[in-house]
Design a protein around this motif. Structure first.
Motif, PDB file in Angstrom:
ATOM      1  N   PHE A 199       0.890  -1.127   0.073  1.00  0.00           N
ATOM      2  CA  PHE A 199       0.256  -0.246   0.026  1.00  0.00           C
ATOM      3  C   PHE A 199       1.055   1.212   0.102  1.00  0.00           C
ATOM      4  O   PHE A 199       0.505   2.275  -0.614  1.00  0.00           O
ATOM      5  N   MET A 200       2.074   1.305   0.612  1.00  0.00           N
ATOM      6  CA  MET A 200       2.958   2.374   0.854  1.00  0.00           C
ATOM      7  C   MET A 200       3.465   2.642  -0.634  1.00  0.00           C
ATOM      8  O   MET A 200       3.872   3.824  -0.826  1.00  0.00           O
ATOM      9  N   LYS A 201       3.598   1.665  -1.323  1.00  0.00           N
ATOM     10  CA  LYS A 201       4.525   1.854  -2.580  1.00  0.00           C
ATOM     11  C   LYS A 201       3.521   2.052  -3.924  1.00  0.00           C
ATOM     12  O   LYS A 201       3.864   2.617  -4.804  1.00  0.00           O
ATOM     13  N   ALA A 202       2.307   1.787  -3.769  1.00  0.00           N
ATOM     14  CA  ALA A 202       1.469   1.758  -4.686  1.00  0.00           C
ATOM     15  C   ALA A 202       0.668   3.148  -4.963  1.00  0.00           C
ATOM     16  O   ALA A 202       0.450   3.693  -4.034  1.00  0.00           O
ATOM     17  N   LYS A 203       0.664   3.554  -6.432  1.00  0.00           N
ATOM     18  CA  LYS A 203       0.066   4.920  -6.566  1.00  0.00           C
ATOM     19  C   LYS A 203      -1.386   4.684  -7.235  1.00  0.00           C
ATOM     20  O   LYS A 203      -2.203   5.824  -6.885  1.00  0.00           O
ATOM     21  N   THR A 204      -1.713   3.428  -7.611  1.00  0.00           N
ATOM     22  CA  THR A 204      -3.122   3.338  -8.353  1.00  0.00           C
ATOM     23  C   THR A 204      -3.594   1.921  -7.784  1.00  0.00           C
ATOM     24  O   THR A 204      -2.823   0.928  -7.179  1.00  0.00           O
ATOM     25  N   ARG A 205      -4.769   1.517  -8.000  1.00  0.00           N
ATOM     26  CA  ARG A 205      -5.389   0.394  -7.557  1.00  0.00           C
ATOM     27  C   ARG A 205      -4.725  -0.730  -8.335  1.00  0.00           C
ATOM     28  O   ARG A 205      -4.522  -1.875  -7.826  1.00  0.00           O
ATOM     29  N   VAL A 206      -4.530  -0.525  -9.551  1.00  0.00           N
ATOM     30  CA  VAL A 206      -3.856  -1.786 -10.399  1.00  0.00           C
ATOM     31  C   VAL A 206      -2.504  -1.949  -9.783  1.00  0.00           C
ATOM     32  O   VAL A 206      -2.250  -3.091  -9.629  1.00  0.00           O
ATOM     33  N   HIS A 225      -1.602  -1.453  -6.866  1.00  0.00           N
ATOM     34  CA  HIS A 225      -1.504  -2.033  -5.701  1.00  0.00           C
ATOM     35  C   HIS A 225      -1.851  -3.646  -5.578  1.00  0.00           C
ATOM     36  O   HIS A 225      -1.212  -4.328  -4.858  1.00  0.00           O
ATOM     37  N   LEU A 226      -2.757  -3.838  -6.461  1.00  0.00           N
ATOM     38  CA  LEU A 226      -3.081  -5.321  -6.579  1.00  0.00           C
ATOM     39  C   LEU A 226      -2.052  -6.239  -7.295  1.00  0.00           C
ATOM     40  O   LEU A 226      -1.674  -7.043  -6.975  1.00  0.00           O
ATOM     41  N   TYR A 227      -1.366  -5.489  -8.097  1.00  0.00           N
ATOM     42  CA  TYR A 227      -0.248  -6.285  -9.106  1.00  0.00           C
ATOM     43  C   TYR A 227       0.992  -6.447  -8.071  1.00  0.00           C
ATOM     44  O   TYR A 227       1.409  -7.524  -7.939  1.00  0.00           O
ATOM     45  N   LEU A 228       1.196  -5.637  -7.174  1.00  0.00           N
ATOM     46  CA  LEU A 228       2.281  -5.807  -6.333  1.00  0.00           C
ATOM     47  C   LEU A 228       2.010  -6.823  -4.971  1.00  0.00           C
ATOM     48  O   LEU A 228       2.604  -7.562  -4.651  1.00  0.00           O
ATOM     49  N   LEU A 229       0.739  -6.790  -4.859  1.00  0.00           N
ATOM     50  CA  LEU A 229       0.272  -7.940  -3.830  1.00  0.00           C
ATOM     51  C   LEU A 229       0.468  -9.260  -4.699  1.00  0.00           C
ATOM     52  O   LEU A 229       0.795 -10.271  -3.838  1.00  0.00           O
ATOM     53  N   LEU A 230      -0.103  -9.223  -5.843  1.00  0.00           N
ATOM     54  CA  LEU A 230       0.089 -10.678  -6.488  1.00  0.00           C
ATOM     55  C   LEU A 230       1.641 -11.002  -6.343  1.00  0.00           C
ATOM     56  O   LEU A 230       2.056 -12.082  -6.476  1.00  0.00           O
ATOM     57  N   ASP A 280       4.169 -10.061  -4.418  1.00  0.00           N
ATOM     58  CA  ASP A 280       4.605 -10.520  -3.116  1.00  0.00           C
ATOM     59  C   ASP A 280       4.295 -11.571  -2.886  1.00  0.00           C
ATOM     60  O   ASP A 280       4.797 -12.432  -1.815  1.00  0.00           O
ATOM     61  N   THR A 281       2.844 -12.245  -2.988  1.00  0.00           N
ATOM     62  CA  THR A 281       2.356 -13.335  -2.398  1.00  0.00           C
ATOM     63  C   THR A 281       2.639 -14.661  -3.277  1.00  0.00           C
ATOM     64  O   THR A 281       2.624 -15.624  -3.219  1.00  0.00           O
ATOM     65  N   GLY A 282       3.356 -14.305  -4.433  1.00  0.00           N
ATOM     66  CA  GLY A 282       3.902 -15.298  -5.367  1.00  0.00           C
ATOM     67  C   GLY A 282       2.697 -15.926  -6.260  1.00  0.00           C
ATOM     68  O   GLY A 282       2.573 -16.873  -6.811  1.00  0.00           O
ATOM     69  N   CYS A 283       1.634 -15.052  -6.587  1.00  0.00           N
ATOM     70  CA  CYS A 283       0.275 -15.564  -6.992  1.00  0.00           C
ATOM     71  C   CYS A 283       0.453 -15.045  -8.748  1.00  0.00           C
ATOM     72  O   CYS A 283      -0.684 -15.180  -9.231  1.00  0.00           O
ATOM     73  N   GLN A 284       1.543 -14.260  -8.986  1.00  0.00           N
ATOM     74  CA  GLN A 284       1.510 -13.501 -10.269  1.00  0.00           C
ATOM     75  C   GLN A 284       1.487 -14.641 -11.292  1.00  0.00           C
ATOM     76  O   GLN A 284       2.580 -15.421 -11.217  1.00  0.00           O
ATOM     77  N   LYS A 285       0.753 -14.592 -12.339  1.00  0.00           N
ATOM     78  CA  LYS A 285       0.977 -15.328 -13.524  1.00  0.00           C
ATOM     79  C   LYS A 285       1.905 -14.989 -14.565  1.00  0.00           C
ATOM     80  O   LYS A 285       2.128 -13.682 -14.588  1.00  0.00           O
ATOM     81  N   SER A 286       2.636 -15.694 -14.873  1.00  0.00           N
ATOM     82  CA  SER A 286       3.672 -15.466 -16.027  1.00  0.00           C
ATOM     83  C   SER A 286       2.810 -15.036 -17.457  1.00  0.00           C
ATOM     84  O   SER A 286       1.992 -15.725 -17.919  1.00  0.00           O
TER      85      SER A 286
END
Length: 68
Positions: free
Chosen positions: A46-53, A55-60, A62-68
């Motif tokens: 949340f501290m790093k994000a400037k937009t909702r998108v 914020h969600l991308y960084l969470l994914l 960080d949690t290792g849920c990001q799809k390649s």
């Protein structure tokens, strides 16, 4: 993650708490343990994000849920 809602909601306490709960649930279902709590992860992102998108991308990411 179920993150529907207007763009302006992403900074609200309710939206952020919903994300924390969803992170907890996803980690529990996956049997994954992280060094940080889901609340710590969300706060850091949340501290790093400037937009909702972002914020969600960084969470994914960080949690290792990001799809390649």
């Amino acid at each position: 993650m179920d993150v529907t809602g207007p763009e302006t909601d992403w900074r609200s306490t309710n939206f952020r708490q919903k994300l924390v709960s969803q992170i907890d649930e996803a980690m529990r279902k996956a049997g994954v343990a992280h060094n940080k709590s889901s609340k710590d992860m969300e706060s850091h992102v949340f501290m790093k994000a400037k937009t909702r998108v972002k914020h969600l991308y960084l969470l994914l990411e960080d949690t290792g849920c990001q799809k390649s």
